[in-house]
Design an enzyme around this catalytic site. Structure first.
Site, PDB file in Angstrom:
ATOM      1  N   ASN A 174      54.399  45.318  22.420  1.00  0.00           N
ATOM      2  CA  ASN A 174      54.636  46.734  22.122  1.00  0.00           C
ATOM      3  C   ASN A 174      54.086  47.671  23.200  1.00  0.00           C
ATOM      4  O   ASN A 174      53.757  48.821  22.932  1.00  0.00           O
ATOM      5  CB  ASN A 174      54.123  47.091  20.709  1.00  0.00           C
ATOM      6  CG  ASN A 174      52.623  47.042  20.585  1.00  0.00           C
ATOM      7  OD1 ASN A 174      51.929  46.520  21.464  1.00  0.00           O
ATOM      8  ND2 ASN A 174      52.107  47.586  19.513  1.00  0.00           N
ATOM      9  N   HIS A 185      48.410  49.902  24.014  1.00  0.00           N
ATOM     10  CA  HIS A 185      47.400  50.003  22.948  1.00  0.00           C
ATOM     11  C   HIS A 185      46.660  51.316  23.146  1.00  0.00           C
ATOM     12  O   HIS A 185      46.421  51.740  24.283  1.00  0.00           O
ATOM     13  CB  HIS A 185      46.381  48.854  23.035  1.00  0.00           C
ATOM     14  CG  HIS A 185      45.150  49.118  22.215  1.00  0.00           C
ATOM     15  ND1 HIS A 185      45.081  48.859  20.865  1.00  0.00           N
ATOM     16  CD2 HIS A 185      43.953  49.682  22.553  1.00  0.00           C
ATOM     17  CE1 HIS A 185      43.893  49.234  20.406  1.00  0.00           C
ATOM     18  NE2 HIS A 185      43.192  49.733  21.416  1.00  0.00           N
ATOM     19  N   GLU A 213      35.588  51.186  22.675  1.00  0.00           N
ATOM     20  CA  GLU A 213      36.591  50.530  23.529  1.00  0.00           C
ATOM     21  C   GLU A 213      36.415  50.929  24.997  1.00  0.00           C
ATOM     22  O   GLU A 213      36.611  50.111  25.894  1.00  0.00           O
ATOM     23  CB  GLU A 213      37.998  50.866  23.030  1.00  0.00           C
ATOM     24  CG  GLU A 213      38.304  50.232  21.679  1.00  0.00           C
ATOM     25  CD  GLU A 213      39.717  50.479  21.187  1.00  0.00           C
ATOM     26  OE1 GLU A 213      40.052  49.954  20.110  1.00  0.00           O
ATOM     27  OE2 GLU A 213      40.492  51.175  21.865  1.00  0.00           O
TER      28      GLU A 213
END
Ligand code: CMP
Length: 140
Positions: A114, A117, A128
């Site tokens: 996809n 992110h 993150e």
């Protein structure tokens, strides 16, 4: 509006398709700034650690295998409401459900491949970003 930082990953499918520049342009066109970026090859350990929150999901091993298939571009994006703004530009996780004109509608092939992110909250964005970048790499 809050000035925020968020983490972006351009995934192996999009890197392979040679659309890194096209995707970064989408961020810039939406008013986000790329304040740090680097290309790297994730190890199995990296991918397992990064996606540890999903470790009990049925798709976890496939997700890890997918993320180590080739290089990824990890970036820190900054701007007003960057976390939500970035998620809007990406579109829904499943490209079949992604709104027209979003990155996933235009570049993703499946819920796994996809393309991108993005952090889903300000708290996760901080974690993150720290996962991939040291303070001296965050120069803004
Ligand atoms: P991402 O935003 O990187 O966060 C976790 C990833 O798991 C997600 O995008 C998808 O690419 C992947 N994934 C694979 N299968 C599923 C699923 N059934 N539901 C949600 N995410 C999935």
């Amino acid at each position: 509006m809050a000035y925020e930082y968020t983490l972006s990953i351009i995934k192996p499918d999009a890197v392979k398709k040679n659309v890194v520049g096209a995707i970064l342009s989408r961020f810039e066109q939406a008013g986000l700034r790329v304040v740090a970026t680097k290309m790297l090859q994730l190890s199995t350990h990296d991918a397992e650690q990064f996606y540890a929150v999903h470790k009990d999901r049925a798709f976890f091993q496939d997700l890890v295998s997918f993320m180590i298939q080739g290089p990824v571009l990890v970036s820190v994006l900054a701007g007003d409401n960057a976390v939500l703004a970035h998620r809007d530009i990406m579109g829904a996780t499943n490209p079949k459900e992604a709104a027209k004109g979003t990155i996933r509608a235009d570049f993703a092939d499946s819920i796994e491949a996809n393309a991108v992110h993005g952090s889903d909250s300000l708290e996760n964005a901080k974690q993150e970003i720290q996962f991939f970048f040291s303070n001296r790499e965050l120069v803004e």
